[in-house]
Design a protein around this motif. Structure first.
Motif, PDB file in Angstrom:
ATOM      1  N   MET A   1       0.844  -1.176   0.000  1.00  0.00           N
ATOM      2  CA  MET A   1       0.000   0.000   0.000  1.00  0.00           C
ATOM      3  C   MET A   1       0.894   1.245   0.000  1.00  0.00           C
ATOM      4  O   MET A   1       1.826   1.338   0.789  1.00  0.00           O
ATOM      5  N   SER A   2       0.609   2.184  -0.866  1.00  0.00           N
ATOM      6  CA  SER A   2       1.441   3.385  -0.957  1.00  0.00           C
ATOM      7  C   SER A   2       1.119   4.347   0.182  1.00  0.00           C
ATOM      8  O   SER A   2       0.069   4.280   0.802  1.00  0.00           O
ATOM      9  N   SER A   3       2.062   5.250   0.430  1.00  0.00           N
ATOM     10  CA  SER A   3       1.912   6.184   1.538  1.00  0.00           C
ATOM     11  C   SER A   3       2.482   7.543   1.157  1.00  0.00           C
ATOM     12  O   SER A   3       3.071   7.711   0.097  1.00  0.00           O
ATOM     13  N   PHE A   4       2.299   8.501   2.052  1.00  0.00           N
ATOM     14  CA  PHE A   4       2.843   9.840   1.886  1.00  0.00           C
ATOM     15  C   PHE A   4       3.161  10.391   3.264  1.00  0.00           C
ATOM     16  O   PHE A   4       2.670   9.893   4.278  1.00  0.00           O
ATOM     17  N   LEU A   5       3.984  11.420   3.313  1.00  0.00           N
ATOM     18  CA  LEU A   5       4.365  12.045   4.572  1.00  0.00           C
ATOM     19  C   LEU A   5       3.277  13.012   5.008  1.00  0.00           C
ATOM     20  O   LEU A   5       2.835  13.857   4.233  1.00  0.00           O
ATOM     21  N   VAL A  15       3.797  18.638  15.650  1.00  0.00           N
ATOM     22  CA  VAL A  15       3.025  17.704  16.469  1.00  0.00           C
ATOM     23  C   VAL A  15       3.112  16.284  15.925  1.00  0.00           C
ATOM     24  O   VAL A  15       3.147  15.317  16.680  1.00  0.00           O
ATOM     25  N   TYR A  16       3.194  16.160  14.601  1.00  0.00           N
ATOM     26  CA  TYR A  16       3.116  14.834  13.977  1.00  0.00           C
ATOM     27  C   TYR A  16       3.909  14.862  12.681  1.00  0.00           C
ATOM     28  O   TYR A  16       3.809  15.826  11.912  1.00  0.00           O
ATOM     29  N   ALA A  17       4.672  13.807  12.413  1.00  0.00           N
ATOM     30  CA  ALA A  17       5.402  13.684  11.148  1.00  0.00           C
ATOM     31  C   ALA A  17       5.679  12.208  10.901  1.00  0.00           C
ATOM     32  O   ALA A  17       6.629  11.657  11.445  1.00  0.00           O
ATOM     33  N   GLU A  18       4.824  11.576  10.102  1.00  0.00           N
ATOM     34  CA  GLU A  18       4.978  10.156   9.791  1.00  0.00           C
ATOM     35  C   GLU A  18       4.403   9.853   8.413  1.00  0.00           C
ATOM     36  O   GLU A  18       3.584  10.608   7.899  1.00  0.00           O
ATOM     37  N   ASP A  19       4.831   8.715   7.862  1.00  0.00           N
ATOM     38  CA  ASP A  19       4.236   8.239   6.619  1.00  0.00           C
ATOM     39  C   ASP A  19       2.893   7.603   6.936  1.00  0.00           C
ATOM     40  O   ASP A  19       2.783   6.795   7.874  1.00  0.00           O
ATOM     41  N   VAL A  20       1.873   7.975   6.170  1.00  0.00           N
ATOM     42  CA  VAL A  20       0.515   7.476   6.393  1.00  0.00           C
ATOM     43  C   VAL A  20      -0.080   7.014   5.066  1.00  0.00           C
ATOM     44  O   VAL A  20       0.425   7.334   3.990  1.00  0.00           O
ATOM     45  N   ASN A  21      -1.191   6.272   5.155  1.00  0.00           N
ATOM     46  CA  ASN A  21      -1.877   5.794   3.959  1.00  0.00           C
ATOM     47  C   ASN A  21      -3.058   6.674   3.563  1.00  0.00           C
ATOM     48  O   ASN A  21      -3.414   6.745   2.391  1.00  0.00           O
ATOM     49  N   MET A  22      -3.679   7.332   4.560  1.00  0.00           N
ATOM     50  CA  MET A  22      -4.847   8.172   4.284  1.00  0.00           C
ATOM     51  C   MET A  22      -5.037   9.156   5.426  1.00  0.00           C
ATOM     52  O   MET A  22      -4.722   8.872   6.572  1.00  0.00           O
ATOM     53  N   VAL A  23      -5.575  10.327   5.083  1.00  0.00           N
ATOM     54  CA  VAL A  23      -5.918  11.347   6.074  1.00  0.00           C
ATOM     55  C   VAL A  23      -7.333  11.825   5.764  1.00  0.00           C
ATOM     56  O   VAL A  23      -7.675  12.065   4.602  1.00  0.00           O
ATOM     57  N   ILE A  24      -8.149  11.969   6.808  1.00  0.00           N
ATOM     58  CA  ILE A  24      -9.502  12.491   6.643  1.00  0.00           C
ATOM     59  C   ILE A  24      -9.600  13.764   7.466  1.00  0.00           C
ATOM     60  O   ILE A  24      -9.327  13.758   8.673  1.00  0.00           O
ATOM     61  N   VAL A  25      -9.979  14.863   6.808  1.00  0.00           N
ATOM     62  CA  VAL A  25     -10.077  16.172   7.464  1.00  0.00           C
ATOM     63  C   VAL A  25     -11.448  16.779   7.189  1.00  0.00           C
ATOM     64  O   VAL A  25     -12.154  16.368   6.264  1.00  0.00           O
ATOM     65  N   LYS A  26     -11.791  17.782   7.988  1.00  0.00           N
ATOM     66  CA  LYS A  26     -13.020  18.537   7.742  1.00  0.00           C
ATOM     67  C   LYS A  26     -12.605  19.936   7.302  1.00  0.00           C
ATOM     68  O   LYS A  26     -12.118  20.737   8.096  1.00  0.00           O
ATOM     69  N   LYS A  53      -4.867   7.235   8.935  1.00  0.00           N
ATOM     70  CA  LYS A  53      -4.856   5.791   8.743  1.00  0.00           C
ATOM     71  C   LYS A  53      -3.465   5.360   8.296  1.00  0.00           C
ATOM     72  O   LYS A  53      -2.945   5.859   7.299  1.00  0.00           O
ATOM     73  N   GLN A  54      -2.889   4.439   9.072  1.00  0.00           N
ATOM     74  CA  GLN A  54      -1.584   3.862   8.778  1.00  0.00           C
ATOM     75  C   GLN A  54      -1.732   2.355   8.817  1.00  0.00           C
ATOM     76  O   GLN A  54      -2.126   1.801   9.846  1.00  0.00           O
ATOM     77  N   LYS A  55      -1.408   1.689   7.727  1.00  0.00           N
ATOM     78  CA  LYS A  55      -1.514   0.230   7.654  1.00  0.00           C
ATOM     79  C   LYS A  55      -2.877  -0.202   8.177  1.00  0.00           C
ATOM     80  O   LYS A  55      -3.886   0.142   7.608  1.00  0.00           O
ATOM     81  N   ASN A  56      -2.924  -0.940   9.291  1.00  0.00           N
ATOM     82  CA  ASN A  56      -4.208  -1.387   9.827  1.00  0.00           C
ATOM     83  C   ASN A  56      -4.648  -0.584  11.045  1.00  0.00           C
ATOM     84  O   ASN A  56      -5.594  -0.963  11.723  1.00  0.00           O
ATOM     85  N   ALA A  57      -3.964   0.498  11.335  1.00  0.00           N
ATOM     86  CA  ALA A  57      -4.272   1.299  12.515  1.00  0.00           C
ATOM     87  C   ALA A  57      -4.900   2.631  12.119  1.00  0.00           C
ATOM     88  O   ALA A  57      -4.710   3.122  11.019  1.00  0.00           O
ATOM     89  N   GLU A  58      -5.658   3.184  13.061  1.00  0.00           N
ATOM     90  CA  GLU A  58      -6.287   4.482  12.859  1.00  0.00           C
ATOM     91  C   GLU A  58      -6.116   5.289  14.130  1.00  0.00           C
ATOM     92  O   GLU A  58      -6.283   4.764  15.231  1.00  0.00           O
TER      93      GLU A  58
END
Length: 132
Positions: A1-5, A15-26, A53-58
């Motif tokens: 699964m591809s990711s982005f920073l 506060v946060y800096a990691e590779d993730v698979n998806m981000v949901i914002v309002k 969302k990272q791998k199988n975690a949220e």
């Protein structure tokens, strides 16, 4: 699964800096999901939890307004303030919620009313993120 920073930055710190698979914002136009290779854009954010969302975690982060910038391989959230669930003091957030509700019910000044409503939104956001 591809990711982005994903970076979540406030005036005080990163506060946060990691590779993730998806981000949901309002955003100002509604809820938006960002996946890898999303088109570049900038949008204002509302006071709301950001779901990561990272791998199988949220996980969720309490973000209190700001802007979202989507670049080719990176998403940056420039927030007025942001808190991870472990940094949130639930009792303090509940107390802030009660103070804001009291100010809303007791104020007649429109400026104070808006400030109290924003404080209430921030408190509710923190409570929602802390409680999962």
């Amino acid at each position: 699964m591809s990711s982005f920073l994903l970076e979540i930055v406030t005036p005080e710190r990163k506060v946060y800096a990691e590779d993730v698979n998806m981000v949901i914002v309002k955003g100002s136009e509604g809820e938006m999901g960002i996946l890898p290779n999303h088109i570049p854009m900038v949008t204002p954010l509302k006071i709301a939890p950001v779901t990561i969302k990272q791998k199988n975690a949220e996980e969720k982060v309490a973000v209190n307004g700001g802007f979202l910038e989507i670049r080719k391989d990176k998403v940056v959230i420039l927030a007025e303030s942001a808190e991870l669930p472990g940094d949130i003091d639930l009792a303090r957030a509940e107390a802030a919620k009660q103070r804001a509700e009291q100010r809303i019910s007791g104020r007649k000044d429109e400026y104070d009313q808006v400030r109290a409503e924003l404080a209430l939104q921030r408190a509710l956001n923190r409570i929602a993120v802390k409680q999962g």
